[in-house]
Design a protein around this motif. Structure first.
Motif, PDB file in Angstrom:
ATOM      1  N   GLU A  17       1.217  -0.920  -0.275  1.00  0.00           N
ATOM      2  CA  GLU A  17      -0.041   0.078   0.109  1.00  0.00           C
ATOM      3  C   GLU A  17       0.846   1.490   0.161  1.00  0.00           C
ATOM      4  N   ALA A  18       1.995   0.978   0.730  1.00  0.00           N
ATOM      5  CA  ALA A  18       2.896   2.348   1.136  1.00  0.00           C
ATOM      6  C   ALA A  18       3.973   2.522  -0.507  1.00  0.00           C
ATOM      7  N   MET A  19       4.037   1.280  -0.498  1.00  0.00           N
ATOM      8  CA  MET A  19       5.384   1.999  -1.546  1.00  0.00           C
ATOM      9  C   MET A  19       5.511   2.626  -2.945  1.00  0.00           C
ATOM     10  N   GLU A  67       1.946  10.173   3.350  1.00  0.00           N
ATOM     11  CA  GLU A  67       2.711  10.367   4.337  1.00  0.00           C
ATOM     12  C   GLU A  67       3.682   9.463   4.339  1.00  0.00           C
ATOM     13  N   CYS A  68       3.407   8.338   3.167  1.00  0.00           N
ATOM     14  CA  CYS A  68       4.939   7.730   3.122  1.00  0.00           C
ATOM     15  C   CYS A  68       5.622   8.649   1.982  1.00  0.00           C
ATOM     16  N   VAL A 273      -1.780   2.908  15.588  1.00  0.00           N
ATOM     17  CA  VAL A 273      -1.328   1.803  15.061  1.00  0.00           C
ATOM     18  C   VAL A 273      -1.370   0.474  13.914  1.00  0.00           C
ATOM     19  N   VAL A 274      -2.746   0.699  13.372  1.00  0.00           N
ATOM     20  CA  VAL A 274      -2.445   0.151  12.385  1.00  0.00           C
ATOM     21  C   VAL A 274      -1.603   0.677  10.900  1.00  0.00           C
ATOM     22  N   SER A 275      -1.537   2.638  11.450  1.00  0.00           N
ATOM     23  CA  SER A 275      -0.938   3.203  10.217  1.00  0.00           C
ATOM     24  C   SER A 275      -1.289   2.534   8.635  1.00  0.00           C
ATOM     25  N   ILE A 276      -2.636   3.233   8.595  1.00  0.00           N
ATOM     26  CA  ILE A 276      -3.358   2.729   6.692  1.00  0.00           C
ATOM     27  C   ILE A 276      -2.730   4.032   6.609  1.00  0.00           C
ATOM     28  N   ASP A 308       1.991   7.652  12.473  1.00  0.00           N
ATOM     29  CA  ASP A 308       2.051   6.904  12.748  1.00  0.00           C
ATOM     30  C   ASP A 308       2.824   6.113  12.830  1.00  0.00           C
ATOM     31  N   VAL A 309       3.179   4.267  13.316  1.00  0.00           N
ATOM     32  CA  VAL A 309       4.776   3.756  13.176  1.00  0.00           C
ATOM     33  C   VAL A 309       5.752   3.859  12.480  1.00  0.00           C
ATOM     34  N   LYS A 310       4.231   3.309  10.751  1.00  0.00           N
ATOM     35  CA  LYS A 310       5.302   3.538   9.413  1.00  0.00           C
ATOM     36  C   LYS A 310       5.785   4.424   9.084  1.00  0.00           C
ATOM     37  N   ALA A 311       5.295   5.361   9.481  1.00  0.00           N
ATOM     38  CA  ALA A 311       5.677   6.739   8.871  1.00  0.00           C
ATOM     39  C   ALA A 311       7.046   7.407  10.292  1.00  0.00           C
TER      40      ALA A 311
END
Length: 347
Positions: A17-19, A67-68, A273-276, A308-311
């Motif tokens: 989803e993020a790439m 955000e990515c 948490v879910v980092s959508i 979020d955690v991912k960012a």
């Protein structure tokens, strides 16, 4: 074993989803580096902190990335010496204040148009406030990673104007390959540093030929290099987010969502948490619309795209950990305040 499979599935879904959005941000970053006259770009940016924060916060209409993807663009602006409020405003608001996300939110909450309007207004307000707050910091070096600081110090000596109030002592020069960063090898005069100042200066002095094919080749090499650097961080962040999602049952978070305050805190925690991705998070929030208050839904939609955690992993390429904690606390407090007003007085 089932939990391991679930975590791996979540990890792949977050990564897939993020790439594309990370790639979009890296491409935009490369375009800024190679095909935009940075002196004209920086000169056109407003120096007034408030106006710069507003312009940067509305930058999502020019760079509609999640955000990515906004982090590489914001990092490139900082590397080029852009005013701090512009870069911070873009970093925080672009994932939400852009036509793709606004349209997706409208589709999900067509029966609640106030959610769409308030999401944009709250995101803009928080981004502008924090960007103006950062502009009061006379010296940003303690908050930025060394690679960003070095590039901005180079920009401070350009004709555009000084970006630091006090000019630091010149750092000790080291051989090129002993410095951190990316370099092009095989150049006639030795390794060439892959940053805006070196590359554009080399183009101006003829070290790199100016024809478009050569610029495209360098653009491709820069894109691959940034994908390797930021993509690795994204993989780590996605893995952490997947482990947290599996290790923390959502039922525990949802069970906290009954009161006006606890529901907001629960949805903010869930968003982190879910980092959508911000382009689809409105459809995820829609599933909770019959259980949670409007304020808590807004907290999810406003807080998640900013923090979020991912960012967080990607933000470490720009800021030091203390600055990220500072950003996290500010965004959390402002989101809680604004959405609590909605819960207490308009629900």
């Amino acid at each position: 074993m089932n939990q391991l499979n679930t975590a791996f599935t979540l990890f792949l879904s977050l990564l897939v989803e993020a790439m594309p959005f990370l790639l979009m941000g890296v491409l935009l970053s490369g375009l800024l580096l190679f095909f935009v006259d940075e002196r004209k770009l920086i000169a056109a940016m407003p120096r007034n902190p408030l106006l710069g924060a507003i312009v940067g916060s509305c930058g999502g209409f020019l760079f509609p990335v999640c955000e990515c993807g906004n982090i590489p663009v914001a990092r490139r602006l900082l590397l080029q010496g852009a005013p701090t409020p512009v870069a911070i405003g873009l970093l925080l608001a672009a994932p939400t204040v852009n036509p793709i996300v606004i349209w997706a939110t409208w589709v999900a909450f067509r029966d609640q148009p106030e959610i769409v309007v308030l999401r944009v207004l709250f995101s803009l307000s928080i981004a502008v406030f924090i960007a103006c707050l950062f502009s009061t910091q006379a010296d940003l070096r303690p908050l930025l990673q060394p690679s960003v600081t070095r590039s901005r110090l180079i920009k401070s000596e350009s004709p555009v104007g000084s970006l630091w109030q006090s000019k630091p002592a010149q750092p000790e020069r080291k051989p090129a390959l002993l410095q951190s960063g990316s370099f092009l090898l095989g150049q006639p005069e030795g390794p060439l540093r892959m940053d805006a100042s070196s590359l554009q200066g080399s183009v101006a002095t003829g070290k790199i030929s100016q024809p478009l094919p050569d610029k495209l080749r360098l653009f491709l090499e820069n894109t691959i290099q940034e994908l390797r650097e930021l993509g690795g961080v994204l993989v780590i962040g996605s893995a952490i987010a997947a482990v947290i999602q599996v290790g923390v049952p959502r039922e525990i978070i949802v069970s906290l969502g009954q009161g006006p305050v606890t529901s907001i805190l629960a949805m903010m925690l869930l968003a982190a948490v879910v980092s959508i991705c911000s382009t689809v998070d409105s459809f995820f929030a829609l599933a909770f619309s019959s259980v949670f208050t409007s304020g808590s839904l807004l907290a999810f939609l406003v807080f998640g795209p900013m923090i979020d955690v991912k960012a967080i992993g990607l933000m470490l390429s720009v800021f030091k950990p203390r600055a990220i904690i500072y950003l996290f606390a500010l965004v959390g407090q402002l989101t809680l305040l604004l959405t609590l007003i909605i819960n207490l007085y308009f629900s």
